[in-house]
Scaffold this active site. Structure first.
Site, PDB file in Angstrom:
ATOM      1  N   ASN A  10      48.579  78.918  12.172  1.00 24.94           N
ATOM      2  CA  ASN A  10      49.730  79.572  11.537  1.00 24.94           C
ATOM      3  C   ASN A  10      49.540  81.077  11.703  1.00 24.94           C
ATOM      4  O   ASN A  10      48.728  81.680  11.013  1.00 24.94           O
ATOM      5  CB  ASN A  10      49.748  79.165  10.052  1.00 24.94           C
ATOM      6  CG  ASN A  10      50.785  79.920   9.250  1.00 24.94           C
ATOM      7  OD1 ASN A  10      51.650  80.608   9.811  1.00 24.94           O
ATOM      8  ND2 ASN A  10      50.709  79.793   7.936  1.00 24.94           N
ATOM      9  N   TRP A  11      50.302  81.636  12.635  1.00 24.65           N
ATOM     10  CA  TRP A  11      50.116  83.071  12.948  1.00 24.65           C
ATOM     11  C   TRP A  11      50.730  83.994  11.900  1.00 24.65           C
ATOM     12  O   TRP A  11      50.545  85.203  11.951  1.00 24.65           O
ATOM     13  CB  TRP A  11      50.701  83.398  14.331  1.00 24.65           C
ATOM     14  CG  TRP A  11      49.997  82.724  15.467  1.00 24.65           C
ATOM     15  CD1 TRP A  11      48.928  81.864  15.398  1.00 24.65           C
ATOM     16  CD2 TRP A  11      50.302  82.844  16.870  1.00 24.65           C
ATOM     17  NE1 TRP A  11      48.569  81.454  16.659  1.00 24.65           N
ATOM     18  CE2 TRP A  11      49.392  82.036  17.575  1.00 24.65           C
ATOM     19  CE3 TRP A  11      51.264  83.557  17.588  1.00 24.65           C
ATOM     20  CZ2 TRP A  11      49.410  81.926  18.967  1.00 24.65           C
ATOM     21  CZ3 TRP A  11      51.285  83.446  18.973  1.00 24.65           C
ATOM     22  CH2 TRP A  11      50.366  82.645  19.650  1.00 24.65           C
ATOM     23  N   LYS A  12      51.518  83.416  11.000  1.00 24.22           N
ATOM     24  CA  LYS A  12      52.188  84.221   9.958  1.00 24.22           C
ATOM     25  C   LYS A  12      52.948  85.383  10.602  1.00 24.22           C
ATOM     26  O   LYS A  12      53.419  85.237  11.723  1.00 24.22           O
ATOM     27  CB  LYS A  12      51.175  84.675   8.904  1.00 24.22           C
ATOM     28  CG  LYS A  12      50.372  83.489   8.359  1.00 24.22           C
ATOM     29  CD  LYS A  12      49.601  83.789   7.103  1.00 24.22           C
ATOM     30  CE  LYS A  12      48.847  82.537   6.668  1.00 24.22           C
ATOM     31  NZ  LYS A  12      48.140  82.711   5.406  1.00 24.22           N
ATOM     32  N   HIS A 102      55.165  76.331   2.738  1.00 28.12           N
ATOM     33  CA  HIS A 102      53.920  77.121   2.652  1.00 28.12           C
ATOM     34  C   HIS A 102      53.934  77.920   1.343  1.00 28.12           C
ATOM     35  O   HIS A 102      54.992  78.387   0.914  1.00 28.12           O
ATOM     36  CB  HIS A 102      53.819  78.055   3.859  1.00 28.12           C
ATOM     37  CG  HIS A 102      52.470  78.704   3.970  1.00 28.12           C
ATOM     38  ND1 HIS A 102      52.104  79.770   3.186  1.00 28.12           N
ATOM     39  CD2 HIS A 102      51.397  78.409   4.732  1.00 28.12           C
ATOM     40  CE1 HIS A 102      50.853  80.104   3.475  1.00 28.12           C
ATOM     41  NE2 HIS A 102      50.395  79.297   4.407  1.00 28.12           N
ATOM     42  N   GLU A 174      46.679  72.996   0.892  1.00 23.81           N
ATOM     43  CA  GLU A 174      46.163  74.361   0.940  1.00 23.81           C
ATOM     44  C   GLU A 174      46.055  74.942  -0.470  1.00 23.81           C
ATOM     45  O   GLU A 174      47.048  75.453  -1.008  1.00 23.81           O
ATOM     46  CB  GLU A 174      47.096  75.254   1.765  1.00 23.81           C
ATOM     47  CG  GLU A 174      47.290  74.805   3.195  1.00 23.81           C
ATOM     48  CD  GLU A 174      47.764  75.947   4.073  1.00 23.81           C
ATOM     49  OE1 GLU A 174      47.070  76.262   5.041  1.00 23.81           O
ATOM     50  OE2 GLU A 174      48.807  76.538   3.779  1.00 23.81           O
ATOM     51  N   SER A 220      41.152  79.448   4.524  1.00 28.46           N
ATOM     52  CA  SER A 220      39.919  80.067   5.031  1.00 28.46           C
ATOM     53  C   SER A 220      39.089  79.139   5.928  1.00 28.46           C
ATOM     54  O   SER A 220      37.859  79.184   5.884  1.00 28.46           O
ATOM     55  CB  SER A 220      39.072  80.612   3.876  1.00 28.46           C
ATOM     56  OG  SER A 220      39.806  81.604   3.165  1.00 28.46           O
ATOM     57  N   GLY A 241      44.969  79.976   9.295  1.00 28.01           N
ATOM     58  CA  GLY A 241      45.677  81.253   9.315  1.00 28.01           C
ATOM     59  C   GLY A 241      44.879  82.288  10.082  1.00 28.01           C
ATOM     60  O   GLY A 241      44.907  82.338  11.313  1.00 28.01           O
ATOM     61  N   GLY A 242      44.134  83.107   9.364  1.00 26.32           N
ATOM     62  CA  GLY A 242      43.396  84.232   9.953  1.00 26.32           C
ATOM     63  C   GLY A 242      42.611  83.903  11.212  1.00 26.32           C
ATOM     64  O   GLY A 242      42.681  84.636  12.209  1.00 26.32           O
TER      65      GLY A 242
HETATM   66  P1  PGA Z   1      43.877  81.286   6.082  1.00 28.67           P
HETATM   67  O1  PGA Z   1      45.429  80.814   5.942  1.00 28.67           O
HETATM   68  O2  PGA Z   1      43.234  80.384   7.104  1.00 28.67           O
HETATM   69  O3  PGA Z   1      43.970  82.710   6.562  1.00 28.67           O
HETATM   70  O4  PGA Z   1      43.272  81.153   4.751  1.00 28.67           O
HETATM   71  C1  PGA Z   1      45.758  79.450   5.923  1.00 28.67           C
HETATM   72  C2  PGA Z   1      47.241  79.292   5.744  1.00 28.67           C
HETATM   73  O5  PGA Z   1      47.853  80.051   4.977  1.00 28.67           O
HETATM   74  O6  PGA Z   1      47.863  78.397   6.358  1.00 28.67           O
END
Ligand code: PGA
Length: 258
Positions: A10-12, A102, A174, A220, A241-242
Protein backbone atom coordinates in the site's frame (compact mmCIF):
# COMPACT_ATOMS: atom_id res chain seq x y z
CA UNK A 1 -7.13 -26.18 2.62
CA UNK A 2 -4.06 -24.40 1.37
CA UNK A 3 -4.54 -20.73 0.72
CA UNK A 4 -2.24 -18.85 -1.66
CA UNK A 5 -0.31 -16.21 0.29
CA UNK A 6 -0.77 -12.55 -0.61
CA UNK A 7 1.74 -9.74 -0.19
CA UNK A 8 0.25 -6.33 -0.98
CA UNK A 9 2.10 -3.02 -0.96
CA UNK A 10 0.00 0.00 0.00
CA UNK A 11 1.94 2.99 -1.30
CA UNK A 12 -0.48 5.46 0.30
CA UNK A 13 0.04 9.07 -0.89
CA UNK A 14 3.58 8.57 -2.18
CA UNK A 15 5.34 8.55 -5.55
CA UNK A 16 4.91 10.76 -8.60
CA UNK A 17 4.46 8.88 -11.86
CA UNK A 18 8.14 8.39 -12.67
CA UNK A 19 8.85 7.19 -9.13
CA UNK A 20 5.93 4.76 -9.44
CA UNK A 21 7.33 3.40 -12.71
CA UNK A 22 10.80 3.08 -11.19
CA UNK A 23 9.48 1.29 -8.11
CA UNK A 24 7.31 -1.05 -10.20
CA UNK A 25 10.25 -1.91 -12.43
CA UNK A 26 12.52 -2.27 -9.40
CA UNK A 27 10.18 -4.78 -7.78
CA UNK A 28 9.93 -6.82 -10.97
CA UNK A 29 13.72 -6.75 -11.31
CA UNK A 30 14.09 -8.06 -7.75
CA UNK A 31 11.63 -10.89 -8.48
CA UNK A 32 13.05 -11.68 -11.90
CA UNK A 33 14.74 -14.95 -11.01
CA UNK A 34 11.86 -16.24 -8.88
CA UNK A 35 9.55 -18.92 -10.22
CA UNK A 36 6.17 -17.28 -10.81
CA UNK A 37 4.25 -20.26 -9.42
CA UNK A 38 6.25 -20.24 -6.20
CA UNK A 39 5.62 -16.54 -5.57
CA UNK A 40 2.76 -15.33 -3.41
CA UNK A 41 0.14 -13.15 -5.08
CA UNK A 42 2.13 -9.91 -5.24
CA UNK A 43 0.07 -6.72 -5.36
CA UNK A 44 1.03 -3.05 -5.54
CA UNK A 45 -1.39 -0.24 -4.76
CA UNK A 46 -0.17 3.10 -6.15
CA UNK A 47 -2.16 6.35 -5.95
CA UNK A 48 -4.87 7.00 -8.55
CA UNK A 49 -2.56 9.29 -10.55
CA UNK A 50 0.11 6.59 -10.89
CA UNK A 51 -2.13 3.64 -11.73
CA UNK A 52 -1.90 4.13 -15.48
CA UNK A 53 1.88 4.45 -15.40
CA UNK A 54 2.34 1.48 -13.08
CA UNK A 55 -0.02 -0.63 -15.18
CA UNK A 56 1.93 0.24 -18.31
CA UNK A 57 5.19 -0.77 -16.62
CA UNK A 58 3.62 -4.08 -15.57
CA UNK A 59 2.33 -4.77 -19.08
CA UNK A 60 5.60 -3.75 -20.73
CA UNK A 61 7.42 -6.27 -18.53
CA UNK A 62 4.80 -8.95 -19.19
CA UNK A 63 6.16 -11.23 -16.47
CA UNK A 64 2.73 -11.43 -14.80
CA UNK A 65 4.26 -11.63 -11.34
CA UNK A 66 2.83 -8.39 -9.94
CA UNK A 67 -0.78 -7.23 -9.96
CA UNK A 68 -2.39 -3.85 -9.50
CA UNK A 69 -4.69 -2.53 -6.78
CA UNK A 70 -6.31 0.81 -6.05
CA UNK A 71 -6.38 2.27 -2.54
CA UNK A 72 -10.02 3.34 -2.66
CA UNK A 73 -13.06 3.55 -4.93
CA UNK A 74 -16.60 4.88 -4.95
CA UNK A 75 -19.51 2.47 -4.99
CA UNK A 76 -21.67 4.20 -7.62
CA UNK A 77 -21.10 3.30 -11.27
CA UNK A 78 -21.03 6.86 -12.61
CA UNK A 79 -22.61 10.25 -12.16
CA UNK A 80 -22.19 13.57 -10.42
CA UNK A 81 -19.69 12.49 -7.76
CA UNK A 82 -16.91 15.04 -8.11
CA UNK A 83 -13.49 13.70 -7.26
CA UNK A 84 -14.44 10.02 -7.08
CA UNK A 85 -13.44 6.98 -9.17
CA UNK A 86 -15.79 4.09 -9.91
CA UNK A 87 -14.78 0.45 -9.78
CA UNK A 88 -15.21 0.23 -13.54
CA UNK A 89 -12.77 3.13 -14.04
CA UNK A 90 -10.20 1.42 -11.84
CA UNK A 91 -10.70 -1.88 -13.65
CA UNK A 92 -10.18 0.00 -16.91
CA UNK A 93 -6.81 1.17 -15.54
CA UNK A 94 -5.72 -2.40 -14.86
CA UNK A 95 -6.72 -2.84 -11.22
CA UNK A 96 -7.69 -6.32 -10.11
CA UNK A 97 -8.01 -5.48 -6.41
CA UNK A 98 -9.24 -2.49 -4.41
CA UNK A 99 -8.36 -1.74 -0.79
CA UNK A 100 -11.40 -0.56 1.19
CA UNK A 101 -12.00 0.49 4.77
CA UNK A 102 -8.37 1.32 5.54
CA UNK A 103 -8.19 2.94 8.97
CA UNK A 104 -6.76 6.13 7.45
CA UNK A 105 -9.81 6.40 5.19
CA UNK A 106 -12.11 5.69 8.11
CA UNK A 107 -10.37 8.26 10.31
CA UNK A 108 -9.67 11.12 7.88
CA UNK A 109 -12.31 10.66 5.20
CA UNK A 110 -15.29 9.37 7.12
CA UNK A 111 -15.51 5.92 5.54
CA UNK A 112 -18.12 3.93 7.45
CA UNK A 113 -18.85 0.21 7.67
CA UNK A 114 -21.91 0.79 5.48
CA UNK A 115 -19.76 2.42 2.79
CA UNK A 116 -17.25 -0.43 3.01
CA UNK A 117 -20.11 -2.87 2.44
CA UNK A 118 -21.41 -0.93 -0.59
CA UNK A 119 -17.90 -0.71 -2.02
CA UNK A 120 -17.31 -4.44 -1.51
CA UNK A 121 -20.51 -5.19 -3.43
CA UNK A 122 -19.56 -2.91 -6.35
CA UNK A 123 -16.04 -4.36 -6.49
CA UNK A 124 -17.27 -7.95 -6.55
CA UNK A 125 -19.97 -7.11 -9.11
CA UNK A 126 -17.19 -5.97 -11.47
CA UNK A 127 -15.23 -9.18 -10.89
CA UNK A 128 -12.51 -7.49 -8.83
CA UNK A 129 -11.29 -8.50 -5.38
CA UNK A 130 -11.90 -6.27 -2.35
CA UNK A 131 -9.16 -6.07 0.27
CA UNK A 132 -11.30 -5.24 3.29
CA UNK A 133 -9.40 -3.63 6.17
CA UNK A 134 -10.37 -3.82 9.81
CA UNK A 135 -8.58 -3.07 13.05
CA UNK A 136 -8.89 -1.68 16.55
CA UNK A 137 -7.47 1.50 18.05
CA UNK A 138 -5.18 1.45 21.08
CA UNK A 139 -8.05 2.70 23.26
CA UNK A 140 -10.27 -0.14 22.06
CA UNK A 141 -7.53 -2.68 22.72
CA UNK A 142 -6.95 -1.31 26.20
CA UNK A 143 -10.69 -1.33 26.89
CA UNK A 144 -10.77 -5.03 25.97
CA UNK A 145 -13.19 -4.60 23.05
CA UNK A 146 -10.86 -5.65 20.22
CA UNK A 147 -12.67 -8.85 19.24
CA UNK A 148 -16.11 -7.29 19.55
CA UNK A 149 -15.10 -4.31 17.40
CA UNK A 150 -13.44 -6.39 14.68
CA UNK A 151 -16.30 -8.91 14.55
CA UNK A 152 -18.72 -6.00 14.13
CA UNK A 153 -16.63 -4.41 11.35
CA UNK A 154 -16.43 -7.71 9.47
CA UNK A 155 -20.11 -8.59 9.91
CA UNK A 156 -21.14 -5.17 8.57
CA UNK A 157 -18.60 -5.24 5.70
CA UNK A 158 -19.85 -8.62 4.47
CA UNK A 159 -23.58 -7.91 4.82
CA UNK A 160 -25.60 -9.51 2.01
CA UNK A 161 -22.54 -10.86 0.17
CA UNK A 162 -22.76 -14.40 -1.17
CA UNK A 163 -20.53 -17.15 0.20
CA UNK A 164 -18.74 -17.48 -3.14
CA UNK A 165 -17.99 -13.74 -3.20
CA UNK A 166 -16.69 -13.83 0.36
CA UNK A 167 -14.53 -16.87 -0.40
CA UNK A 168 -12.60 -14.90 -3.04
CA UNK A 169 -12.31 -11.71 -0.99
CA UNK A 170 -9.33 -10.69 1.12
CA UNK A 171 -9.44 -9.25 4.63
CA UNK A 172 -6.58 -7.31 6.18
CA UNK A 173 -6.37 -7.14 9.96
CA UNK A 174 -4.48 -3.97 10.79
CA UNK A 175 -4.37 -2.87 14.43
CA UNK A 176 -4.35 0.93 14.12
CA UNK A 177 -1.72 1.31 16.83
CA UNK A 178 0.70 -0.81 14.77
CA UNK A 179 0.36 1.15 11.50
CA UNK A 180 3.39 3.26 10.66
CA UNK A 181 4.56 3.16 14.27
CA UNK A 182 7.19 0.42 14.11
CA UNK A 183 5.18 -1.39 16.82
CA UNK A 184 4.35 -4.68 15.16
CA UNK A 185 1.55 -6.66 16.78
CA UNK A 186 2.94 -9.82 18.33
CA UNK A 187 2.59 -12.62 15.74
CA UNK A 188 0.71 -14.96 18.01
CA UNK A 189 -1.73 -12.22 18.98
CA UNK A 190 -2.21 -11.22 15.31
CA UNK A 191 -2.84 -14.88 14.55
CA UNK A 192 -5.36 -15.14 17.38
CA UNK A 193 -7.35 -12.16 16.06
CA UNK A 194 -7.16 -13.45 12.49
CA UNK A 195 -8.39 -16.90 13.60
CA UNK A 196 -11.22 -15.09 15.40
CA UNK A 197 -12.09 -13.28 12.14
CA UNK A 198 -12.09 -16.62 10.31
CA UNK A 199 -14.46 -17.94 12.93
CA UNK A 200 -16.77 -14.96 12.41
CA UNK A 201 -16.80 -15.76 8.66
CA UNK A 202 -17.56 -19.39 9.52
CA UNK A 203 -20.50 -18.31 11.67
CA UNK A 204 -21.87 -16.01 8.96
CA UNK A 205 -21.30 -18.53 6.15
CA UNK A 206 -19.74 -21.97 6.50
CA UNK A 207 -16.44 -23.75 7.12
CA UNK A 208 -15.55 -23.85 3.45
CA UNK A 209 -15.89 -20.09 3.00
CA UNK A 210 -13.90 -19.48 6.18
CA UNK A 211 -11.17 -21.81 4.93
CA UNK A 212 -10.99 -20.09 1.55
CA UNK A 213 -10.86 -16.39 2.45
CA UNK A 214 -7.36 -14.97 2.72
CA UNK A 215 -6.75 -12.88 5.84
CA UNK A 216 -3.64 -10.71 5.96
CA UNK A 217 -1.87 -8.95 8.78
CA UNK A 218 -0.84 -5.30 8.40
CA UNK A 219 1.00 -2.89 10.67
CA UNK A 220 4.76 -2.27 10.54
CA UNK A 221 5.49 -5.45 8.57
CA UNK A 222 9.21 -5.51 7.72
CA UNK A 223 11.60 -7.96 6.05
CA UNK A 224 12.64 -9.18 9.50
CA UNK A 225 9.08 -9.80 10.74
CA UNK A 226 7.48 -11.58 7.78
CA UNK A 227 8.83 -15.10 8.33
CA UNK A 228 7.47 -15.34 11.84
CA UNK A 229 4.15 -13.87 10.72
CA UNK A 230 3.86 -16.33 7.82
CA UNK A 231 4.66 -19.24 10.14
CA UNK A 232 1.35 -18.66 11.98
CA UNK A 233 -1.59 -20.93 11.19
CA UNK A 234 -4.06 -18.29 10.06
CA UNK A 235 -1.99 -15.40 8.67
CA UNK A 236 -2.15 -15.63 4.88
CA UNK A 237 0.10 -12.71 4.03
CA UNK A 238 0.66 -9.03 4.64
CA UNK A 239 -0.56 -5.57 3.74
CA UNK A 240 2.62 -3.51 3.81
CA UNK A 241 2.85 0.28 4.00
CA UNK A 242 6.24 1.87 4.68
CA UNK A 243 8.33 -1.16 3.74
CA UNK A 244 6.62 -1.38 0.33
CA UNK A 245 8.14 1.91 -0.79
CA UNK A 246 11.52 0.49 -1.74
CA UNK A 247 11.89 -2.39 -4.16
CA UNK A 248 14.49 -4.11 -2.03
CA UNK A 249 12.52 -4.26 1.23
CA UNK A 250 9.24 -5.11 -0.51
CA UNK A 251 10.91 -7.92 -2.48
CA UNK A 252 12.47 -9.25 0.73
CA UNK A 253 8.99 -9.40 2.28
CA UNK A 254 7.65 -11.16 -0.82
CA UNK A 255 10.49 -13.71 -0.65
CA UNK A 256 9.92 -14.13 3.08
CA UNK A 257 6.42 -15.33 2.27
CA UNK A 258 7.60 -18.08 -0.11
P1 PGA B 1 2.77 0.23 7.70
O1 PGA B 1 1.30 0.47 7.03
O2 PGA B 1 3.31 -1.05 7.10
O3 PGA B 1 3.56 1.43 7.28
O4 PGA B 1 2.56 0.13 9.15
C1 PGA B 1 0.42 -0.61 6.84
C2 PGA B 1 -0.87 -0.10 6.25
O5 PGA B 1 -1.34 0.98 6.64
O6 PGA B 1 -1.47 -0.77 5.38
Amino acid sequence: MSRKPVIAGNWKMHNLQQAAIDLTNGIMQELKSEDKNALPEVIIAPTFTSLYAANKALRDCGCGKVRLAAQNCYFEEKGAFTGECSVQMLKDTGCEYIIIGHSERREYFGETDEMVNKKAKSILAEGLVPIICCGESLAQREAGVTDYHIASQITKALRDLSASDVAKSIIAYEPIWAIGTGKTCDSTEANRVIAMIRNVVKGLYDANTADSIRILYGGSVKPNTIKEQMAQSDIDGALVGGASLTADSFAQIVKGAM
